[in-house]
Design a protein around this motif. Structure first.
Motif, PDB file in Angstrom:
ATOM      1  N   THR A 160       3.131  48.710  39.115  1.00 57.78           N
ATOM      2  CA  THR A 160       3.384  49.114  40.499  1.00 57.78           C
ATOM      3  C   THR A 160       2.566  50.359  40.826  1.00 57.78           C
ATOM      4  O   THR A 160       2.142  51.086  39.924  1.00 57.78           O
ATOM      5  N   ALA A 163       4.150  53.455  39.513  1.00 50.02           N
ATOM      6  CA  ALA A 163       3.934  53.641  38.072  1.00 50.02           C
ATOM      7  C   ALA A 163       2.559  54.254  37.826  1.00 50.02           C
ATOM      8  O   ALA A 163       2.402  55.148  36.999  1.00 50.02           O
ATOM      9  N   LYS A 197       7.566  41.259  42.544  1.00 47.05           N
ATOM     10  CA  LYS A 197       8.224  42.569  42.646  1.00 47.05           C
ATOM     11  C   LYS A 197       8.679  43.037  41.268  1.00 47.05           C
ATOM     12  O   LYS A 197       8.947  42.216  40.379  1.00 47.05           O
ATOM     13  N   ASP A 198       8.786  44.329  41.134  1.00 44.81           N
ATOM     14  CA  ASP A 198       9.233  44.928  39.877  1.00 44.81           C
ATOM     15  C   ASP A 198      10.747  44.899  39.816  1.00 44.81           C
ATOM     16  O   ASP A 198      11.422  45.666  40.501  1.00 44.81           O
ATOM     17  N   ASN A 199      11.320  44.022  38.979  1.00 43.06           N
ATOM     18  CA  ASN A 199      12.772  43.856  38.968  1.00 43.06           C
ATOM     19  C   ASN A 199      13.495  44.904  38.133  1.00 43.06           C
ATOM     20  O   ASN A 199      14.711  44.909  38.088  1.00 43.06           O
ATOM     21  N   ASN A 200      12.757  45.767  37.494  1.00 40.42           N
ATOM     22  CA  ASN A 200      13.412  46.815  36.715  1.00 40.42           C
ATOM     23  C   ASN A 200      14.059  47.860  37.609  1.00 40.42           C
ATOM     24  O   ASN A 200      14.954  48.570  37.197  1.00 40.42           O
ATOM     25  N   SER A 201      13.589  47.929  38.823  1.00 45.66           N
ATOM     26  CA  SER A 201      14.078  48.977  39.708  1.00 45.66           C
ATOM     27  C   SER A 201      15.509  48.712  40.148  1.00 45.66           C
ATOM     28  O   SER A 201      15.929  47.559  40.304  1.00 45.66           O
ATOM     29  N   THR A 202      16.238  49.789  40.341  1.00 50.73           N
ATOM     30  CA  THR A 202      17.617  49.680  40.816  1.00 50.73           C
ATOM     31  C   THR A 202      17.688  49.918  42.317  1.00 50.73           C
ATOM     32  O   THR A 202      18.706  49.702  42.927  1.00 50.73           O
ATOM     33  N   THR A 203      16.566  50.387  42.870  1.00 52.14           N
ATOM     34  CA  THR A 203      16.533  50.557  44.335  1.00 52.14           C
ATOM     35  C   THR A 203      15.506  49.577  44.892  1.00 52.14           C
ATOM     36  O   THR A 203      15.322  48.512  44.330  1.00 52.14           O
ATOM     37  N   LYS A 204      14.827  49.936  45.937  1.00 53.23           N
ATOM     38  CA  LYS A 204      13.843  49.036  46.536  1.00 53.23           C
ATOM     39  C   LYS A 204      12.788  48.655  45.497  1.00 53.23           C
ATOM     40  O   LYS A 204      12.218  49.513  44.828  1.00 53.23           O
ATOM     41  N   LYS A 205      12.528  47.377  45.357  1.00 51.63           N
ATOM     42  CA  LYS A 205      11.608  46.910  44.309  1.00 51.63           C
ATOM     43  C   LYS A 205      10.164  47.065  44.771  1.00 51.63           C
ATOM     44  O   LYS A 205       9.774  46.583  45.829  1.00 51.63           O
ATOM     45  N   ALA A 206       9.388  47.710  43.930  1.00 51.30           N
ATOM     46  CA  ALA A 206       7.985  47.935  44.270  1.00 51.30           C
ATOM     47  C   ALA A 206       7.157  46.693  43.969  1.00 51.30           C
ATOM     48  O   ALA A 206       7.494  45.895  43.096  1.00 51.30           O
TER      49      ALA A 206
END
Lengths: 229, 229
Positions: A160, A163, A197-206
């Motif tokens: 992302t 990142a 999308k980056d599913n590791n995120s806990t908020t809006k996915k980058a």
DNA sequence: TCAAAAGTGTTGCCAATACACCCATGA
DNA sequence: TCATGGGTGTATTGGCAACACTTTTGA
């Protein structure tokens, strides 16, 4: 011809500064020596050049011995040749630096060889002139990453923009403006939006991007001014 | 310790790319070899590193042997170590580049050693991998001179801004705008107006400047962006 | 529905460019 | 007095930094 006979034969070593990025900090792969001299102390991974081996291939071999990796970004840094640098015997060392993507690999092989990743601010004292090598290598990475797109070598294939920004912030040690960074990076047209999308995120996915490898290679020597040095 | 015994001993050479500027063109000091191998062909000045000599000192010695000069700007370029690079015996060469001021010195010593200055576009073919070394050194000088004030090393102590501009034009191979160049260089505050004039000119005499050596050393690692690469 | 992080837009400023004009000198 | 090269001034522009707002997501 005579001159070749008269020439002092000197040991020729290769040492590798191996950099990685864990998503947070810039890291350095070091080994705890289980052999003399300086057994038990920390050092860069190194070895002697073989007679039938190009310099670059020697560096690749040494890198591979520790990490098992091939096709890694590897650059010659410079040679270190002070008379007193190696207490055992006169040895010149050609120092290389490598940028590798930590997150896509385990490092069981490295561990089995006493290799550990250190954050730069936790780096232990190293043997010989290896501290100088690391210092010089960091300076070179900063210098180079400001003008050329080498940062991507430290990230997974898909990454992302935030990142990538954290990587730049780790390399240079200060915070950047999110909006300006994104604009600057996208303006190089080196990134392709994968749509994922980056599913590791806990908020809006980058969004996940990947390198446009064709443009990357063709424009590598273009100057992008990612950072003001 | 064993490892040192097992290590293949390899010859270690040093070669120097010696650059100068005659007011018009960027030049390279080459020697016609009067010894084997490759006798009669052109090459960079080089020699073997001595056992009791630091790398940098070896380069200084070799440079001094040809030019008689000391205190010259000298930087390590990189090491060249292909297996086949030297047909006689396996030899690694650490290549340095030097920037020297041609105009303040004669080069009788160099001449006596078969040394001649070549414009870059008249450079003859060189032995071994010396062509690669020169190519890499030119690229490095361009790279470095765009960001750091190394150009001054090629000029006499006192020089005019138009002369400095001709130097930059020679390094990069294209013309610059006189007015913008002057403004850019002066804005670095690295130059001191001596008040003297250049009497060589047949038209309006340009002012002679000298380097503010204190600022030069303290700001060497500042980035001045003299050129857009 | 709230906090946290991602994405996009706008404005102002500075620095680089592209110009034009004047000055000094020797032939 | 003219050609040549040196020195300085100015308008325009494009890119960068500084800033605010909206959107998405999981808790």
């Amino acid at each position: 011809m005579n001159q070749y006979l008269q020439a002092d034969k000197i040991n020729l070593a290769i040492d590798c500064c191996i950099f990685g990025f864990d998503g947070e900090n810039l890291k350095l792969l070091l080994i705890k020596r289980n052999f003399e001299p300086e057994q038990g102390k920390w050092s860069l991974m190194g070895g002697f050049l073989k007679r039938d081996e190009d310099l670059e291939n020697g560096a690749k071999r040494i890198l591979n011995e520790l990490t098992g990796l091939d096709n890694v970004y590897l650059e010659q840094l410079q040679s270190f040749g002070n008379v007193t640098r190696d207490p055992v015997e006169r040895t010149i060392s050609v120092c290389f630096y490598a940028l590798i993507n930590i997150q896509d690999h385990d490092f069981e092989l490295a561990k089995s060889k006493n290799g550990y990743w250190f954050s730069l601010d936790e780096k232990p004292n190293l043997i010989f002139d290896h501290n100088d090598m690391v210092e010089k290598a960091i300076a070179e990475v900063r210098y180079k990453a400001a003008l050329h797109p080498i940062g991507f070598e430290l990230l997974p294939d898909k990454f992302t923009i935030p990142a990538l920004q954290r990587l730049y912030e780790a390399i240079y040690g200060y915070k950047l403006d999110r909006r300006n960074f994104s604009r600057k990076i996208l303006s190089t047209k080196l990134l392709i939006d994968t749509g994922e999308k980056d599913n590791n995120s806990t908020t809006k996915k980058a969004s996940l991007f990947k390198l446009d490898t064709e443009k990357y290679t063709s424009q590598f020597n273009a100057f992008h001014y990612f950072m003001n040095l």
